[in-house]
Structures are given as structure tokens and as C-alpha cells.
Design an enzyme around this catalytic site. Structure first.
Site, PDB file in Angstrom:
ATOM      1  N   SER A   6      42.549  19.052  82.412  1.00 40.00           N
ATOM      2  CA  SER A   6      41.760  19.785  81.427  1.00 40.00           C
ATOM      3  C   SER A   6      42.358  19.573  80.046  1.00 40.00           C
ATOM      4  O   SER A   6      43.545  19.814  79.819  1.00 40.00           O
ATOM      5  CB  SER A   6      41.756  21.282  81.762  1.00 40.00           C
ATOM      6  OG  SER A   6      41.355  22.046  80.646  1.00 40.00           O
ATOM      7  N   ARG A   7      41.547  19.133  79.112  1.00 43.45           N
ATOM      8  CA  ARG A   7      42.026  18.902  77.750  1.00 43.45           C
ATOM      9  C   ARG A   7      42.503  20.200  77.108  1.00 43.45           C
ATOM     10  O   ARG A   7      43.470  20.216  76.348  1.00 43.45           O
ATOM     11  CB  ARG A   7      40.908  18.274  76.914  1.00 43.45           C
ATOM     12  CG  ARG A   7      40.448  16.942  77.446  1.00 43.45           C
ATOM     13  CD  ARG A   7      39.340  16.350  76.607  1.00 43.45           C
ATOM     14  NE  ARG A   7      38.873  15.077  77.158  1.00 43.45           N
ATOM     15  CZ  ARG A   7      38.073  14.244  76.519  1.00 43.45           C
ATOM     16  NH1 ARG A   7      37.636  14.556  75.320  1.00 43.45           N
ATOM     17  NH2 ARG A   7      37.706  13.109  77.080  1.00 43.45           N
ATOM     18  N   ASN A   8      41.816  21.287  77.412  1.00 42.79           N
ATOM     19  CA  ASN A   8      42.195  22.572  76.830  1.00 42.79           C
ATOM     20  C   ASN A   8      43.498  23.083  77.425  1.00 42.79           C
ATOM     21  O   ASN A   8      44.367  23.595  76.725  1.00 42.79           O
ATOM     22  CB  ASN A   8      41.064  23.582  77.038  1.00 42.79           C
ATOM     23  CG  ASN A   8      39.818  23.179  76.286  1.00 42.79           C
ATOM     24  OD1 ASN A   8      39.724  23.314  75.083  1.00 42.79           O
ATOM     25  ND2 ASN A   8      38.851  22.630  77.004  1.00 42.79           N
ATOM     26  N   TRP A  11      32.865  11.489  79.569  1.00 43.99           N
ATOM     27  CA  TRP A  11      31.874  12.284  80.287  1.00 43.99           C
ATOM     28  C   TRP A  11      30.509  11.605  80.260  1.00 43.99           C
ATOM     29  O   TRP A  11      29.816  11.525  81.276  1.00 43.99           O
ATOM     30  CB  TRP A  11      31.828  13.676  79.693  1.00 43.99           C
ATOM     31  CG  TRP A  11      31.031  14.703  80.445  1.00 43.99           C
ATOM     32  CD1 TRP A  11      30.137  15.588  79.919  1.00 43.99           C
ATOM     33  CD2 TRP A  11      31.073  15.000  81.860  1.00 43.99           C
ATOM     34  NE1 TRP A  11      29.623  16.406  80.906  1.00 43.99           N
ATOM     35  CE2 TRP A  11      30.180  16.068  82.112  1.00 43.99           C
ATOM     36  CE3 TRP A  11      31.781  14.455  82.938  1.00 43.99           C
ATOM     37  CZ2 TRP A  11      29.965  16.602  83.380  1.00 43.99           C
ATOM     38  CZ3 TRP A  11      31.566  14.985  84.209  1.00 43.99           C
ATOM     39  CH2 TRP A  11      30.672  16.043  84.418  1.00 43.99           C
ATOM     40  N   LYS A  45      35.380  29.498  78.859  1.00 39.76           N
ATOM     41  CA  LYS A  45      36.486  29.044  79.716  1.00 39.76           C
ATOM     42  C   LYS A  45      37.393  28.069  78.974  1.00 39.76           C
ATOM     43  O   LYS A  45      38.586  27.979  79.264  1.00 39.76           O
ATOM     44  CB  LYS A  45      35.943  28.448  81.014  1.00 39.76           C
ATOM     45  CG  LYS A  45      35.204  27.128  80.895  1.00 39.76           C
ATOM     46  CD  LYS A  45      36.128  25.920  80.953  1.00 39.76           C
ATOM     47  CE  LYS A  45      35.374  24.632  80.679  1.00 39.76           C
ATOM     48  NZ  LYS A  45      36.272  23.446  80.642  1.00 39.76           N
ATOM     49  N   LEU A  73      40.420  15.417  72.582  1.00 38.08           N
ATOM     50  CA  LEU A  73      39.649  16.502  71.982  1.00 38.08           C
ATOM     51  C   LEU A  73      39.579  17.699  72.920  1.00 38.08           C
ATOM     52  O   LEU A  73      39.159  17.585  74.071  1.00 38.08           O
ATOM     53  CB  LEU A  73      38.235  16.017  71.663  1.00 38.08           C
ATOM     54  CG  LEU A  73      37.272  17.099  71.161  1.00 38.08           C
ATOM     55  CD1 LEU A  73      37.672  17.557  69.770  1.00 38.08           C
ATOM     56  CD2 LEU A  73      35.844  16.581  71.176  1.00 38.08           C
ATOM     57  N   ASP A 120      34.295  26.867  86.819  1.00 42.38           N
ATOM     58  CA  ASP A 120      34.820  26.028  85.744  1.00 42.38           C
ATOM     59  C   ASP A 120      36.110  26.609  85.174  1.00 42.38           C
ATOM     60  O   ASP A 120      37.027  25.882  84.793  1.00 42.38           O
ATOM     61  CB  ASP A 120      33.762  25.880  84.646  1.00 42.38           C
ATOM     62  CG  ASP A 120      33.905  24.569  83.880  1.00 42.38           C
ATOM     63  OD1 ASP A 120      34.822  23.790  84.183  1.00 42.38           O
ATOM     64  OD2 ASP A 120      33.086  24.337  82.975  1.00 42.38           O
ATOM     65  N   GLU A 145      37.741  21.165  73.182  1.00 41.33           N
ATOM     66  CA  GLU A 145      36.636  21.922  72.594  1.00 41.33           C
ATOM     67  C   GLU A 145      37.035  23.364  72.275  1.00 41.33           C
ATOM     68  O   GLU A 145      36.550  23.962  71.309  1.00 41.33           O
ATOM     69  CB  GLU A 145      35.435  21.929  73.546  1.00 41.33           C
ATOM     70  CG  GLU A 145      34.819  20.565  73.820  1.00 41.33           C
ATOM     71  CD  GLU A 145      33.746  20.191  72.797  1.00 41.33           C
ATOM     72  OE1 GLU A 145      33.804  20.677  71.649  1.00 41.33           O
ATOM     73  OE2 GLU A 145      32.864  19.403  73.162  1.00 41.33           O
ATOM     74  N   GLY A 152      29.822  22.912  84.289  1.00 42.08           N
ATOM     75  CA  GLY A 152      30.437  23.274  85.557  1.00 42.08           C
ATOM     76  C   GLY A 152      31.770  22.591  85.742  1.00 42.08           C
ATOM     77  O   GLY A 152      32.247  21.865  84.868  1.00 42.08           O
TER      78      GLY A 152
END
Length: 329
Positions: A252-254, A15, A189, A276, A242, A278, A134
Site C-alpha cells: 500500500s502506497r499510503n 492500476w 481508508k 504517489l 480495503d 492519495e 476495493g
């Protein structure tokens, strides 16, 4: 008109690197800081970050391991993970008075329960805290694909100037003064995207995913209102926008973490195998803060309980499916 000719980016992850290129394309000279001198040397030679392989650094981006050099900029982007933000901000004490420091991570600090701009204000009282958040993936931004985000600061003039500084023909920041609302959207989110990934991993279908995303947004909105967020922020890019992005894509990592959990991997295995996420660190803090404000967040609570090992994936799903019937609010 305020201009930012020199922008410092703290963090050369995917990022941070993508944002460094965006700022450079806007005409700024960019100092891209990484802690490891060897990594900085490699970036200077290859003109690539190993965290964003295949994308060349703009010629105006200068890798550096000197944080003093990076924070001598007109504006600073703090682009490290949420739980590392305090540590890096503490190193950036040479930042000049009045310099905007923009948090680019989406999370709430564990232990202190502080949002990212609060961490910046505490560590760097001479700076002007701001937040960028965002629906945007680093690789999309690096490719120059159209992306819109929100950049918020308490002062509208500062928010406008910062938005101009990091804009490009394909990267459009909308400005806002609702700092807390923007922060809440990004933090909440992430937790809800883990739940969406579990739905995908368990192959519960698109109807279930639509229901999860919709009811997840209701939780995000309730939490946001409890902390004074504006409705237009919650339904905007940094909130609903988002959430939709993170709940629909394995980029998306999540979502990817939830996908692995839904496929039967343990929390430890899923975390080790992926990048990672978050939301893994934010979930329990988010739920604790919701309970204190009397905000009902059953999806986030189920995710937090599962990540803490208090319940399994099937138990989490059952706890949501067997909730009492009620009016939709």
C-alpha cells in the site's frame, strides 16, 4: 443485455494497465491512453508499461496517445490519480452520450471537496458516472491472483453490466448502487492507512495496529453514515475490506508513506522517496468535511495535522493515547 466490446482506459499507470489487461482477458478490445506519445510508442514496442514492469500487455490492448480514440469506446475507465481526474476528464469531452465513465481513483478533490463521480458528472454531463474500488493491488491483479472489488453506479442494470465487462476468472467485481458509500471507503481508508504505517514504522506492535485499524474503521463508518452510505457497503469490500488490505501491507502506497514517517523521515522526504499516496492529498479535505458534518475522526485528524506540519509523529501518537476514556461506539 448490455455489452462493452470496446473499453477505453485513461491512464497507463500500474492500476490502469492492470485493469486494461483484465478487460482484455474478458474479451474486450481495449484502448489504453497515455498523455506522452513517446511512452505510448515504447509500450507498443515492448508490450509493457514502465509503471508495471514485467507484465506483458494483452494482445487486445492497444496503446494510444489519442484521447478521442480512447473515449470512443463503449465504456471508459478513468484510471488516473484523484487530483488529476478533473484535468483528464476535461480532455475527454468527445465521450458519447450515455457512455459509462468509471472512476478508478480513491480520493476527494482538494479545493472543491468533490468525490470522483461528482467530478465526472461536472466535466462530462453526457456520461454515466460510476466508481470501481476495493481491496486490490495492481501487481496482484496483473499476476492473476484472486481479487474482489466493488463497482457502483446509480442504475443497477448499468452496474451489473459494467461488472461483467471488467470481470475475469480471477478478478471479481461485485455490483452496487451505493456510489457514495464506495467512494467514501476508498478515500477514507487511504488516510487511515498512513496512520497504520506510522504504527509499523514506530514498531508499536501488532496489538496497536489492530486497535488502530479497528478504531479507524469506526471513524470511516461514522463519516460514511453522515453522507448516507449504506452499512453493508461500509462493512464490505470497498470499506472494511480495503481498509484491512491497506493497513497491513507495505504494498500500500499510503502504508509505505506512514512507515517512512514512523521511521523518522520528514513528510517531504517520505513523499519524494515513495510512490504517489492519495491519502496525503485527501487527509485535510476529509477532516474538513467531517467537521462540517459534526463527525469525530481523531485518527484522521492527527494524520492531517501531521501532514500539514502542525504536529510531529510523536505528538500525533500522544494526542491519540491521551484522549479521554469513553464507551466503545
Amino acid at each position: 443485455m448490455t455489452t462493452f466490446r470496446h473499453i477505453g482506459v485513461l491512464g497507463a499507470g500500474a492500476w490502469g494497465t492492470a485493469l486494461a489487461n483484465v478487460a482484455a482477458r474478458g474479451g474486450a478490445r481495449v484502448s489504453l491512453w497515455a498523455r506522452d506519445p513517446a511512452a505510448v510508442t515504447a509500450m507498443a514496442v515492448s508490450r509493457e508499461s514502465r509503471r508495471l514492469a514485467g507484465f506483458r500487455l494483452d494482445e487486445r490492448v492497444v496503446p494510444t496517445s489519442s484521447i478521442a480514440e480512447a473515449v470512443a469506446a463503449d465504456a471508459v475507465l478513468l484510471a488516473v490519480p484523484a487530483q488529476e481526474s478533473r484535468g483528464v476528464a476535461t480532455l475527454a469531452t468527445a465521450v458519447h452520450a450515455g457512455t459509462p465513465v468509471v472512476a478508478c481513483a480513491k480520493g476527494i478533490e482538494r479545493g472543491t471537496r468533490k468525490f470522483m463521480t461528482e467530478v465526472i458528472a461536472e466535466c462530462l454531463p453526457q456520461a454515466v458516472p460510476a466508481i470501481l474500488s476495493g481491496p486490490g493491488f495492481a501487481e496482484d491483479v496483473a499476476r492473476g491472483l484472486p481479487t474482489a472489488v466493488t463497482l457502483a453506479a446509480q442504475d443497477e442494470t448499468a452496474a451489473q453490466a459494467l461488472a461483467r465487462a471488467v470481470s475475469s476468472p480471477t478478478f471479481r467485481p461485485y455490483h452496487s448502487t451505493d456510489v457514495r458509500g464506495v467512494e467514501i471507503g476508498g478515500a477514507a481508508k487511504n488516510v487511515l492507512a498512513i496512520a497504520a504505517g506510522i504504527v509499523g514504522g514506530r514498531k508499536l506492535g501488532t496489538s496497536a495496529l489492530a486497535a488502530l485499524t479497528t478504531r479507524g474503521f469506526a471513524e470511516l463508518a461514522r463519516f460514511g453514515r453522515a453522507f448516507g452510505a449504506r452499512t453493508e457497503t461500509l462493512t464490505g469490500l470497498s470499506g472494511l475490506g480495503d481498509l484491512i488490505l491497506s493497513c497491513l501491507s507495505p504494498q500500500s502506497r499510503n502504508f509505505s508513506l506512514g512507515l517512512a514517517l514512523g521511521q523518522g523521515r520528514s513528510v517531504e522526504e517520505a513523499h519524494r522517496a515513495g510512490r504517489l499516496a492519495e491519502g496525503m492529498f485527501t487527509a485535510s479535505v476529509l477532516v474538513e468535511m467531517a467537521i462540517e458534518r459534526g463527525v469525530e475522526m481523531p485518527i484522521a485528524s492527527a494524520v492531517a495535522a501531521m501532514l500539514e506540519g502542525q504536529i510531529g509523529v510523536d505528538g500525533a501518537i500522544e494526542s491519540l493515547l491521551t484522549r479521554p476514556l469513553r464507551a466503545e461506539v
